[in-house]
Design a protein around this motif. Structure first.
Motif, short mmCIF file in Angstrom:
data_model
loop_
_atom_site.label_atom_id
_atom_site.label_comp_id
_atom_site.label_asym_id
_atom_site.label_seq_id
_atom_site.Cartn_x
_atom_site.Cartn_y
_atom_site.Cartn_z
N LEU A 78 26.44 22.78 -14.88
CA LEU A 78 26.28 24.07 -15.56
C LEU A 78 27.61 24.59 -16.09
O LEU A 78 27.65 25.26 -17.13
N PHE A 79 28.70 24.29 -15.39
CA PHE A 79 30.03 24.65 -15.89
C PHE A 79 30.28 23.99 -17.24
O PHE A 79 30.71 24.64 -18.20
N LEU A 80 30.01 22.70 -17.32
CA LEU A 80 30.24 21.96 -18.56
C LEU A 80 29.31 22.44 -19.68
O LEU A 80 29.73 22.57 -20.83
N VAL A 81 28.05 22.71 -19.33
CA VAL A 81 27.10 23.21 -20.33
C VAL A 81 27.54 24.57 -20.85
O VAL A 81 27.55 24.83 -22.07
N GLY A 82 27.89 25.47 -19.93
CA GLY A 82 28.30 26.82 -20.33
C GLY A 82 29.55 26.82 -21.19
O GLY A 82 29.62 27.51 -22.21
N LEU A 83 30.56 26.02 -20.79
CA LEU A 83 31.81 26.00 -21.55
C LEU A 83 31.62 25.32 -22.90
O LEU A 83 32.22 25.74 -23.90
N SER A 84 30.80 24.28 -22.96
CA SER A 84 30.51 23.64 -24.24
C SER A 84 29.82 24.61 -25.19
O SER A 84 30.14 24.67 -26.39
N THR A 85 28.87 25.37 -24.66
CA THR A 85 28.19 26.39 -25.47
C THR A 85 29.17 27.44 -25.96
O THR A 85 29.14 27.86 -27.13
N PHE A 86 30.06 27.86 -25.08
CA PHE A 86 31.07 28.85 -25.41
C PHE A 86 31.95 28.37 -26.56
O PHE A 86 32.19 29.09 -27.54
N VAL A 87 32.44 27.13 -26.46
CA VAL A 87 33.33 26.59 -27.50
C VAL A 87 32.59 26.41 -28.81
O VAL A 87 33.10 26.76 -29.89
N ALA A 88 31.37 25.87 -28.75
CA ALA A 88 30.61 25.63 -29.98
C ALA A 88 30.31 26.93 -30.71
O ALA A 88 30.44 27.02 -31.95
N CYS A 89 29.93 27.96 -29.97
CA CYS A 89 29.63 29.25 -30.61
C CYS A 89 30.89 29.91 -31.14
O CYS A 89 30.83 30.65 -32.14
N ALA A 104 25.21 36.85 -33.80
CA ALA A 104 24.39 35.90 -33.05
C ALA A 104 25.26 34.94 -32.24
O ALA A 104 24.96 34.65 -31.08
N ALA A 105 26.34 34.45 -32.85
CA ALA A 105 27.22 33.52 -32.15
C ALA A 105 27.89 34.19 -30.95
O ALA A 105 28.03 33.57 -29.88
N ARG A 106 28.28 35.46 -31.09
CA ARG A 106 28.93 36.15 -29.98
C ARG A 106 27.96 36.42 -28.83
O ARG A 106 28.34 36.39 -27.66
N LEU A 107 26.70 36.67 -29.14
CA LEU A 107 25.72 36.86 -28.08
C LEU A 107 25.55 35.58 -27.26
O LEU A 107 25.59 35.63 -26.02
N VAL A 108 25.38 34.46 -27.93
CA VAL A 108 25.22 33.19 -27.21
C VAL A 108 26.53 32.81 -26.52
O VAL A 108 26.52 32.27 -25.40
N GLN A 109 27.65 33.09 -27.15
CA GLN A 109 28.94 32.78 -26.55
C GLN A 109 29.15 33.59 -25.27
O GLN A 109 29.67 33.08 -24.28
N GLY A 110 28.73 34.86 -25.28
CA GLY A 110 28.84 35.68 -24.08
C GLY A 110 28.00 35.12 -22.95
O GLY A 110 28.41 35.12 -21.78
#
Length: 490
Positions: A78-89, A104-110
């Motif tokens: 979940l750490f890797l998934v969350g950080l990958s999502t953060f970077v992509a957004c 929209a990107a900031r919502l998903v990034q948050g």
């Protein structure tokens, strides 16, 4: 620990600190670039409110479910998934051609940032024990605070060096190299993580009610103010969401399920009042910082770098006062928080007074002095208040106490950022003069929030004295599925 185990633990701590810096720097570095972003994308007031508040909202709402999912799936994945999502957004937001895409990107990034931080806490609790755990969590909190304090200066430098059109994009893009480096280190150094639960005990109904309540409080400020009937509908919807939350919590407690807010926390006056103080202080601090940034750039016409220099004393003063706060606590006890909150009120009122009477040329210097006072006040209030609230949390709810506290702070920040930023942007729109009145009004609202916190601080000793003594939480082991978000930077 054996030498090899000690080296492995240090590597884990390095990854966790890097994740805290990456996700918490991202929010503060953007604030200084908001005027440039607004001009570049022709963003309206509503877009600005969602960009600055949406990140905090999604961050806060993801903390508790992220911790619960980490117990079921393990931290590393979940750490890797969350950080990958953060970077992509972050990449999506940095290359966006429309303000709606950034929102929209900031919502998903948050949400990704909230998922990452909940796994950080779970990882630190898995790897460290006793005093080592307390030190690791404390270092994580301090590192996140320093990163947040340095953000405006770094953002101002990027905008100054690369201009308004590219500078704000680089501020959003800053998370990409930091996140990529952290991802590589996490892949190599993070342990797989133990699965401490076979199924999630997440209170989905409670989280949905909290989200609905927050949106009902935010939307009247985000949207163009309407009729009295519309305001009444929002109030009714907020009351309905609050009522549904209370009924849902009671039902889960009666049926033996774990509610979002543990009943023992509600029955603890010290924890409840401490959480309310943290909400008011956190919301006021973030809102006041954003308004100062907007006033300096859009109102006074200063460059981003000059505005960052004006806000820099707040970061320096907060770092120093945070380091000295525990000496003050040893002398004044719980009154340290009261002193810090009171000093914060005086600083905000001084800023409003300066905007009332001083010439434009003198305002940056006066506001720099105000920022110095505000930073010192925050350093005295934040850590001692959080430590006292968590120390007095009931032992049976020790695992969820920090997660609820941090979620409450983020939710409060989302509402306050929307309200105060909306107030300032509405009152400063369409005027050719320096928007002194808008800044004064926003500062008074922030001072009012701190006044609420001051009243709660004064009420806490009496309320605590009437309650029975509560055993401090144990430092060993985790206490429930939500323990993953029990501490960390606010």
């Amino acid at each position: 620990m054996l030498p090899g185990e000690d080296r492995a633990a240090r590597r884990v701590l390095t990854v966790c600190l890097a994740a805290g810096v990456t996700t918490l720097l991202d929010q503060s570095v953007l604030n200084i670039a908001v005027p440039s972003l607004r001009q570049s994308l022709s963003a309206g007031a509503t877009d600005v409110q969602w960009i600055v508040a949406g990140y905090s909202l999604a961050f806060g709402l993801m903390l508790v479910p992220g911790g619960s999912l980490g117990d079921v799936r393990g931290c590393k994945v979940l750490f890797l998934v969350g950080l990958s999502t953060f970077v992509a957004c972050g990449l999506v937001a940095a290359t966006a051609g429309h303000a709606g895409t950034v929102v929209a990107a900031r919502l998903v990034q948050g949400a990704g940032a909230g998922l990452v931080n909940s796994q950080v806490i779970g990882t630190l609790q898995d790897v460290f024990r006793g005093l080592d755990r307390a030190r690791a969590l404390g270092l994580y909190a301090v590192t996140g605070g320093v990163a947040g304090a340095l953000g405006p200066g770094l953002g101002g430098a990027l905008v100054a060096l690369f201009g308004d059109g590219l500078g704000w994009r680089l501020c959003l893009l800053l998370s990409a190299p930091c996140g990529a480096l952290t991802l590589g280190l996490a892949w190599r150094w993070l342990p797989p993580g133990r699965r401490v639960a076979t199924h999630t005990r997440l209170d989905v109904w409670g989280l949905a009610c909290v989200a609905a309540l927050t949106l009902c409080l935010m939307l009247p400020f985000v949207r163009t103010p309407g009729s009295g009937r519309a305001a009444g509908l929002w109030v009714a919807a907020a009351l309905g969401a609050a009522g549904a939350l209370v009924l849902g919590q009671r039902w889960r407690a009666r049926t033996g399920r774990v509610p979002l807010v543990h009943p023992a926390l509600v029955r603890s006056p010290s924890y409840t009042l401490g959480t309310l103080v943290a909400m008011a202080q956190f919301g006021s601090s973030l809102s006041a910082g954003l308004v100062v940034t907007l006033f300096l750039q859009s109102g006074l016409g200063l460059s981003a770098l000059t505005a960052a220099a004006v806000t820099l004393p707040a970061a320096v003063a907060m770092s120093v006062s945070s380091a000295l706060a525990w000496r003050v606590v040893r002398r004044f006890g719980e009154h340290t928080v009261t002193i810090g909150v009171g000093f914060g009120i005086l600083s905000l009122l001084a800023g409003a007074l300066a905007a009332t009477s001083l010439p434009v040329a003198a305002l940056p210097f006066a506001l720099a002095a105000v920022q110095l006072g505000s930073g010192a006040a925050s350093g005295l209030a934040v850590s001692p208040n959080q430590a006292r609230a968590l120390q007095n949390a009931p032992a049976e709810a020790a695992g969820v106490a920090g997660g609820i506290l941090q979620m409450a702070q983020r939710v409060a920040a989302a509402v306050c950022l929307s309200a105060v930023a909306g107030l300032y942007l509405r009152d400063s729109a369409g005027t050719a003069e320096v928007p002194r009145a808008a800044f004064i009004q926003a500062s008074l609202v922030c001072a009012g929030l701190l006044t609420v916190a001051l009243v709660l601080c004064l009420a806490r000793p009496r309320a605590t004295a009437r309650s029975r003594p509560i055993r401090p939480p144990s430092s060993g082991g985790r206490a429930g599925s939500l323990d993953r978000s029990s501490s960390g930077p606010s």
